[in-house]
Write a protein that holds these residues in place. Sequence first.
Motif, short mmCIF file in Angstrom:
data_model
loop_
_atom_site.label_atom_id
_atom_site.label_comp_id
_atom_site.label_asym_id
_atom_site.label_seq_id
_atom_site.Cartn_x
_atom_site.Cartn_y
_atom_site.Cartn_z
N GLY A 388 0.82 -1.21 0.00
CA GLY A 388 0.00 0.00 0.00
C GLY A 388 0.84 1.25 0.00
O GLY A 388 0.56 2.20 0.73
N CYS A 389 1.91 1.26 -0.79
CA CYS A 389 2.79 2.43 -0.91
C CYS A 389 2.82 2.85 -2.38
O CYS A 389 2.49 2.06 -3.28
CB CYS A 389 4.21 2.09 -0.46
N VAL A 390 3.25 4.07 -2.63
CA VAL A 390 3.43 4.53 -4.00
C VAL A 390 4.63 3.80 -4.60
O VAL A 390 5.74 3.85 -4.05
CB VAL A 390 3.66 6.05 -4.06
N ILE A 391 4.41 3.10 -5.70
CA ILE A 391 5.52 2.42 -6.38
C ILE A 391 5.57 2.89 -7.83
O ILE A 391 4.55 3.21 -8.43
CB ILE A 391 5.38 0.89 -6.31
N ASN A 392 6.76 2.92 -8.37
CA ASN A 392 6.97 3.47 -9.72
C ASN A 392 7.33 2.39 -10.73
O ASN A 392 7.95 2.68 -11.75
CB ASN A 392 8.08 4.53 -9.67
#
Length: 475
Positions: A388-392
Amino acid sequence: MSPKNQVHPLSYLCVKLVSAQLIQALSDDEGRNYDVVLEYLFDATYEVVQELLKNILNSVNLDAATRFSCLQVLLRQDVRKLDTGIFPHSYYEAILKVITQKGTGLQQLNLKGVWVRDHPAQLSELVTNLTKLKILVIPHMADDQVLQAISKAQSLSVLDISGECSFTSSGLRLIRNETLTCVDIGYFGKKSICQQDESDCDIIAEMIENLPNLTCLRTYSFTGTSLLTLYRKNSKHKTRLKYLHDTGTSDEVIEAIINMCEQLKSIHLDTPQKGVICRLKQLKKLNCIKLVHHDSADLLDYLADSGAALQVLKLNHNKRNALDLCDVCLCVPNLHTLECFQLKLAFSQMDTFFMNLENIEILYCDVSDSSLKCILMNCPFLKRVIIGCVINMTDGDVFRLCAECDFLCLEELWLSCARGLTCISVELLMGHCPNLKVLGQLSGWDIHQEEIEYLRSVILYTNTDLTLLPLGTFS
């Protein structure tokens, strides 16, 4: 490729079919078919009736009147389990009356969807009549009158009286039981239990003393303080607790826990004082730890000494120091489940593998994409992954992951905020992971609703057992 849907067992199909017929027969307000249904089900075993009740009462789209009619007709004295589901307030009193009269054989009752705190007399009568109850779930409902009835239920093993209740310490003191093993009481994070000024920790201490076979005290967040009260009274007292939750644990409190809870297998500590975590190594049966606002150095010292016994590790709220997951891997070789919430994470050694990790959750953490890729690549037996984190990551990254990793065990994958992933990644994962059954949270990907509808149609027509989440529309 994701697995195919298996054919439902005949019992499941029969329950669905008969449920539909019963709903149709009992949906009229005049009850003209009640006797016919009763005659039809006269020879049915209690297991069949129980499954029909479960299926009907938990039907989300079925109106309350029909569900209540089905409860009236189907509930018999030999039914053992009942979960009422959610009903409007106008049905509460009638539901209590039906269960009291017809549910005398119930061993398990869950009233969570029927908030009957305004009917204490009827609820007390119900508990008194159901003499075979082993599991009773009535959060936010109990008062002293209800507790008096519960005190006479000597077969109870599980009791949920959590939430905002109106009982007093006098009511709680009535509960003296040799069979109760699990109790839910109070609110998370709140010391207040009763409607009075008396020390709530003292009351819980008395409850632990009065329930000699209690193994689990859930919801209440200050059990350690209560144990200290009991320890000061009798330092030789031993409990059978296998789980407890404590807040602000001091060295004195952990001393009481260690001496009184030799059977402890799972512990949840919120903001323990420095040095407390290291002392957990004295609890020889401990295999599950949850820590909130913990000291990183204390944790690593404990893991280096006793990490081999751990199977579950849950860590919350600590961004002061980065936690290198490689240290966890090396110290906790048997780790089965890892949950990280609001932490700073790193993965420094590419050749470090979690050989037993099956479930991992990483929520609102500071973690790089390279570390996340290492986690996915170095945990060969992962079944459930929630990030549940921003991933690129891009579709190319997913392609390379699939090329390097088999993901043979992966059943559930959630990437909540991955704007670089498109429909191509969904197709790659569908085709590559042989056991993938759940893929989400696609509302956080670069995917249009039309593409999802197309994929769902492919899943449907190929009989693939895969759910794309969320189920509703998204932009």
